[in-house]
Motif scaffolding. Structure first.
Motif, mmCIF file in Angstrom:
data_model
loop_
_atom_site.group_PDB
_atom_site.id
_atom_site.type_symbol
_atom_site.label_atom_id
_atom_site.label_comp_id
_atom_site.label_asym_id
_atom_site.label_seq_id
_atom_site.Cartn_x
_atom_site.Cartn_y
_atom_site.Cartn_z
ATOM 1 N N UNK A 1 51.662 -12.766 -50.333
ATOM 2 C CA UNK A 1 51.758 -13.312 -48.727
ATOM 3 C C UNK A 1 52.688 -12.740 -47.870
ATOM 4 N N UNK A 2 52.654 -12.453 -46.379
ATOM 5 C CA UNK A 2 53.643 -11.908 -45.588
ATOM 6 C C UNK A 2 53.375 -13.375 -44.839
ATOM 7 N N UNK A 3 54.864 -13.252 -44.483
ATOM 8 C CA UNK A 3 55.635 -14.560 -43.880
ATOM 9 C C UNK A 3 56.583 -13.479 -42.053
ATOM 10 N N UNK A 4 55.929 -15.083 -41.117
ATOM 11 C CA UNK A 4 56.725 -14.642 -39.705
ATOM 12 C C UNK A 4 57.508 -15.925 -39.275
ATOM 13 N N UNK A 5 58.851 -15.681 -38.769
ATOM 14 C CA UNK A 5 58.978 -16.696 -38.623
ATOM 15 C C UNK A 5 59.129 -17.315 -36.615
ATOM 16 N N UNK A 6 59.096 -18.439 -36.262
ATOM 17 C CA UNK A 6 58.982 -18.210 -34.920
ATOM 18 C C UNK A 6 59.240 -19.474 -34.309
ATOM 19 N N UNK A 7 59.780 -20.229 -33.126
ATOM 20 C CA UNK A 7 60.151 -20.988 -32.995
ATOM 21 C C UNK A 7 59.382 -22.656 -32.785
ATOM 22 N N UNK A 8 59.722 -23.212 -32.832
ATOM 23 C CA UNK A 8 58.663 -24.660 -33.292
ATOM 24 C C UNK A 8 57.698 -25.107 -32.299
ATOM 25 N N UNK A 9 58.356 -24.828 -30.988
ATOM 26 C CA UNK A 9 57.567 -24.994 -29.724
ATOM 27 C C UNK A 9 56.329 -23.348 -29.221
ATOM 28 N N UNK A 10 56.822 -22.370 -30.134
ATOM 29 C CA UNK A 10 56.014 -21.489 -30.045
ATOM 30 C C UNK A 10 54.517 -21.767 -31.155
ATOM 31 N N UNK A 11 54.552 -22.605 -31.707
ATOM 32 C CA UNK A 11 53.654 -23.094 -32.582
ATOM 33 C C UNK A 11 53.163 -24.808 -32.858
ATOM 34 N N UNK A 12 52.124 -24.343 -32.993
ATOM 35 C CA UNK A 12 50.668 -23.640 -33.102
ATOM 36 C C UNK A 12 50.401 -22.904 -32.227
ATOM 37 N N UNK A 13 49.737 -21.601 -31.944
ATOM 38 C CA UNK A 13 49.049 -20.920 -31.229
ATOM 39 C C UNK A 13 48.354 -19.878 -31.583
ATOM 40 N N UNK A 14 47.480 -20.076 -30.787
ATOM 41 C CA UNK A 14 45.747 -19.116 -31.216
ATOM 42 C C UNK A 14 46.010 -17.844 -31.560
ATOM 43 N N UNK A 15 47.257 -17.490 -32.074
ATOM 44 C CA UNK A 15 47.639 -15.944 -32.116
ATOM 45 C C UNK A 15 48.555 -15.717 -32.154
ATOM 46 N N UNK A 16 49.267 -14.405 -33.119
ATOM 47 C CA UNK A 16 50.868 -14.424 -32.833
ATOM 48 C C UNK A 16 50.536 -12.472 -32.496
ATOM 49 N N UNK A 17 51.379 -12.851 -31.575
ATOM 50 C CA UNK A 17 51.192 -11.285 -30.820
ATOM 51 C C UNK A 17 52.252 -10.697 -30.785
ATOM 52 N N UNK B 1 45.172 -17.099 -35.670
ATOM 53 C CA UNK B 1 45.934 -18.742 -36.539
ATOM 54 C C UNK B 1 45.375 -18.746 -37.428
ATOM 55 N N UNK B 2 44.153 -18.170 -37.986
ATOM 56 C CA UNK B 2 43.005 -18.460 -38.750
ATOM 57 C C UNK B 2 43.936 -18.168 -40.154
ATOM 58 N N UNK B 3 44.883 -17.035 -39.969
ATOM 59 C CA UNK B 3 45.527 -15.950 -41.322
ATOM 60 C C UNK B 3 46.632 -16.423 -41.639
ATOM 61 N N UNK B 4 47.749 -18.339 -40.155
ATOM 62 C CA UNK B 4 47.733 -18.726 -41.102
ATOM 63 C C UNK B 4 48.212 -20.088 -42.760
ATOM 64 N N UNK B 5 48.051 -19.421 -43.130
ATOM 65 C CA UNK B 5 47.704 -20.524 -44.824
ATOM 66 C C UNK B 5 49.126 -21.559 -44.776
ATOM 67 N N UNK B 6 50.288 -21.616 -44.336
ATOM 68 C CA UNK B 6 50.826 -22.811 -44.300
ATOM 69 C C UNK B 6 52.032 -22.638 -43.578
#
Length: 111
Positions: free
Chosen positions: A1-17, A85-90
């Motif tokens: 697994x890999x992880x990505x840090x994001x702000x709560x306001x930016x998720x959910x989104x259709x994709x991570x750019x 977004x479909x690659x985000x499993x948790x």
């Protein structure tokens, strides 16, 4: 697994750019995520940690030195294209605690 840090306001989104300046999405693994968390997000309480299955991203994932590179430092997974977004499993809460700083969610810390 890999992880990505994001702000709560930016998720959910259709994709991570991708980061246009770098040409890829900056990610980490559970063993290295505290480095960018402490360096770039200290004090933030609005963060999420997205757990991503690299087999589901559909674009190249390359392990490369950090930016700036540190001699003997860890390498980080860089994703060369948007992450669907479909690659985000948790999704995990990832706030900075005043006393302890950032702490990995238990499900990632035991891996």
């Amino acid at each position: 697994m890999i992880v990505y840090i994001t702000g709560r306001a930016d998720w959910p989104a259709p994709q991570i750019g991708i980061d246009p300046a770098a040409g890829f999405v900056h990610c980490s693994d559970p063993g290295s995520v505290l480095i960018p968390a402490r360096r770039l997000f200290a004090g933030r309480r609005d963060l999420l940690l997205l757990e991503i299955d690299p087999a589901l991203v559909g674009v190249p994932v390359r392990w490369e030195p950090g930016d700036p590179p540190e001699p003997g430092g860890p390498w980080f997974p860089h994703v060369y294209g948007p992450i669907p977004a479909s690659a985000v499993v948790a999704v995990h809460e990832f706030p900075c605690d005043d006393d302890e700083g950032f702490r990995l969610p238990e499900s990632l810390a035991v891996r």
